[in-house]
Design an enzyme around this catalytic site. Structure first.
Site, PDB file in Angstrom:
ATOM      1  N   CYS A   1      -1.420   0.648   7.409  1.00  0.00           N
ATOM      2  CA  CYS A   1      -2.854   0.309   7.491  1.00  0.00           C
ATOM      3  C   CYS A   1      -3.174  -0.922   6.639  1.00  0.00           C
ATOM      4  O   CYS A   1      -3.225  -2.043   7.140  1.00  0.00           O
ATOM      5  CB  CYS A   1      -3.729   1.483   7.054  1.00  0.00           C
ATOM      6  SG  CYS A   1      -3.575   2.962   8.081  1.00  0.00           S
ATOM      7  N   ARG A   2      -3.392  -0.713   5.336  1.00  0.00           N
ATOM      8  CA  ARG A   2      -3.959  -1.777   4.500  1.00  0.00           C
ATOM      9  C   ARG A   2      -3.027  -2.966   4.273  1.00  0.00           C
ATOM     10  O   ARG A   2      -3.456  -4.123   4.404  1.00  0.00           O
ATOM     11  CB  ARG A   2      -4.399  -1.195   3.142  1.00  0.00           C
ATOM     12  CG  ARG A   2      -5.545  -0.222   3.256  1.00  0.00           C
ATOM     13  CD  ARG A   2      -5.713   0.568   1.971  1.00  0.00           C
ATOM     14  NE  ARG A   2      -4.552   1.415   1.716  1.00  0.00           N
ATOM     15  CZ  ARG A   2      -4.332   2.098   0.610  1.00  0.00           C
ATOM     16  NH1 ARG A   2      -5.189   1.993  -0.381  1.00  0.00           N
ATOM     17  NH2 ARG A   2      -3.254   2.856   0.491  1.00  0.00           N
ATOM     18  N   SER A   3      -1.760  -2.720   3.879  1.00  0.00           N
ATOM     19  CA  SER A   3      -0.924  -3.888   3.529  1.00  0.00           C
ATOM     20  C   SER A   3      -0.527  -4.733   4.738  1.00  0.00           C
ATOM     21  O   SER A   3      -0.494  -5.968   4.622  1.00  0.00           O
ATOM     22  CB  SER A   3       0.285  -3.487   2.675  1.00  0.00           C
ATOM     23  OG  SER A   3       1.142  -2.606   3.343  1.00  0.00           O
TER      24      SER A   3
ATOM     25  N   CYS B   1       0.868  -1.184   0.000  1.00  0.00           N
ATOM     26  CA  CYS B   1       0.000   0.000   0.000  1.00  0.00           C
ATOM     27  C   CYS B   1       0.905   1.235   0.000  1.00  0.00           C
ATOM     28  O   CYS B   1       2.080   1.130  -0.370  1.00  0.00           O
ATOM     29  CB  CYS B   1      -0.965  -0.024   1.183  1.00  0.00           C
ATOM     30  SG  CYS B   1      -0.186   0.003   2.813  1.00  0.00           S
TER      31      CYS B   1
ATOM     32  N   ASP C   1      -8.352   3.831   1.051  1.00  0.00           N
ATOM     33  CA  ASP C   1      -7.382   4.019   2.126  1.00  0.00           C
ATOM     34  C   ASP C   1      -8.070   4.524   3.393  1.00  0.00           C
ATOM     35  O   ASP C   1      -8.566   5.658   3.437  1.00  0.00           O
ATOM     36  CB  ASP C   1      -6.317   5.027   1.660  1.00  0.00           C
ATOM     37  CG  ASP C   1      -5.100   5.016   2.564  1.00  0.00           C
ATOM     38  OD1 ASP C   1      -5.222   4.553   3.725  1.00  0.00           O
ATOM     39  OD2 ASP C   1      -4.034   5.468   2.112  1.00  0.00           O
TER      40      ASP C   1
ATOM     41  N   ASN D   1       2.220   1.469   4.429  1.00  0.00           N
ATOM     42  CA  ASN D   1       2.560   0.195   5.099  1.00  0.00           C
ATOM     43  C   ASN D   1       2.275   0.229   6.604  1.00  0.00           C
ATOM     44  O   ASN D   1       2.929  -0.443   7.388  1.00  0.00           O
ATOM     45  CB  ASN D   1       4.020  -0.190   4.819  1.00  0.00           C
ATOM     46  CG  ASN D   1       4.376  -1.640   5.176  1.00  0.00           C
ATOM     47  OD1 ASN D   1       5.475  -1.924   5.609  1.00  0.00           O
ATOM     48  ND2 ASN D   1       3.456  -2.550   5.000  1.00  0.00           N
TER      49      ASN D   1
HETATM   50  P1  4NP Z   1      -1.810   2.823   4.089  1.00  0.00           P
HETATM   51  O1  4NP Z   1      -2.388   4.217   4.672  1.00  0.00           O
HETATM   52  O2  4NP Z   1      -1.236   3.155   2.725  1.00  0.00           O
HETATM   53  O3  4NP Z   1      -3.006   1.933   4.006  1.00  0.00           O
HETATM   54  O4  4NP Z   1      -0.769   2.370   5.089  1.00  0.00           O
HETATM   55  C1  4NP Z   1      -1.621   5.386   4.822  1.00  0.00           C
HETATM   56  C2  4NP Z   1      -0.885   5.573   5.983  1.00  0.00           C
HETATM   57  C3  4NP Z   1      -0.154   6.744   6.148  1.00  0.00           C
HETATM   58  C4  4NP Z   1      -0.158   7.706   5.150  1.00  0.00           C
HETATM   59  C5  4NP Z   1      -0.885   7.512   3.993  1.00  0.00           C
HETATM   60  C6  4NP Z   1      -1.619   6.334   3.820  1.00  0.00           C
HETATM   61  N1  4NP Z   1       0.574   8.911   5.335  1.00  0.00           N
HETATM   62  O5  4NP Z   1       0.466   9.805   4.462  1.00  0.00           O
HETATM   63  O6  4NP Z   1       1.316   9.039   6.321  1.00  0.00           O
END
Ligand code: 4NP
Length: 161
Positions: free
Chosen positions: A13-15, A8, A122, A11
């Site tokens: 949340c989703r992955s 994702c 997301d 790294n």
């Molecule tokens: P992920 O979500 O891609 O599902 O881990 C996010 C976590 C943090 C951020 C963006 C998306 N960020 O901009 O810090």
């Protein structure tokens, strides 16, 4: 052994949710030793951080426990994995930019294995961690079914049954 990497943006949340959910599905089927399962971000924005607490709590609500430390994917990680399963079209775009367009055949959206191909929105932005869990679970489950059907020889299944 099948090497699977979930990817994702951050790294956190989703992955990592996908990594732990898919690990659980493999365990349930007695296939834990058939897989090397990992997860990465396309960005280094959360490098070194743990799973985001709302994502961890959502997993725990569903009986899934585990830890992960965020790391950014490299070209070597793409080369070393058989399947790179991304959460959305943006992740796909970013990965193909990293590879210069190569390895496109093993980089796929996780939910392309479902009857309803879609992005995993997301939850960092939507705040809907339960919806992310459901979409990721659906994708992981359908990906596992695909492997069991199409790659049965890897698991040593007797194809006559
Ligand atoms: P992920 O979500 O891609 O599902 O881990 C996010 C976590 C943090 C951020 C963006 C998306 N960020 O901009 O810090």
């Amino acid at each position: 052994m099948i090497n699977v990497a979930f990817v994702c943006l951050g790294n956190i949340c989703r992955s990592p949710m996908a990594e732990l959910i898919f690990s659980e599905l493999a365990k349930e089927r007695g296939l834990a030793l058939s897989f090397c399962i990992s997860s990465f971000g396309t960005s280094d924005c959360e490098e070194g951080n743990s799973i985001y607490p709302p994502a961890r709590r959502t997993l725990e609500k569903h009986g899934i426990y585990g830890k992960h430390t965020a790391r950014q994917i490299t070209l070597k990680d793409v080369i070393n994995n058989d399947y790179i399963l991304v959460m959305d079209g943006g992740n796909l775009f970013d990965l193909l930019r990293l590879t210069g367009g190569d390895f496109g055949d093993k980089i796929m959206r996780l939910c392309s294995f479902t009857d309803n191909p879609r992005d995993v929105a997301d939850p960092w932005y939507t705040l809907n961690f339960e919806k992310a869990y459901e979409d990721i679970y659906d994708g992981c489950n359908c990906f596992m079914e695909y492997l069991l059907k199409e790659k049965a020889e890897v698991f040593g299944y007797d194809k006559r049954h």
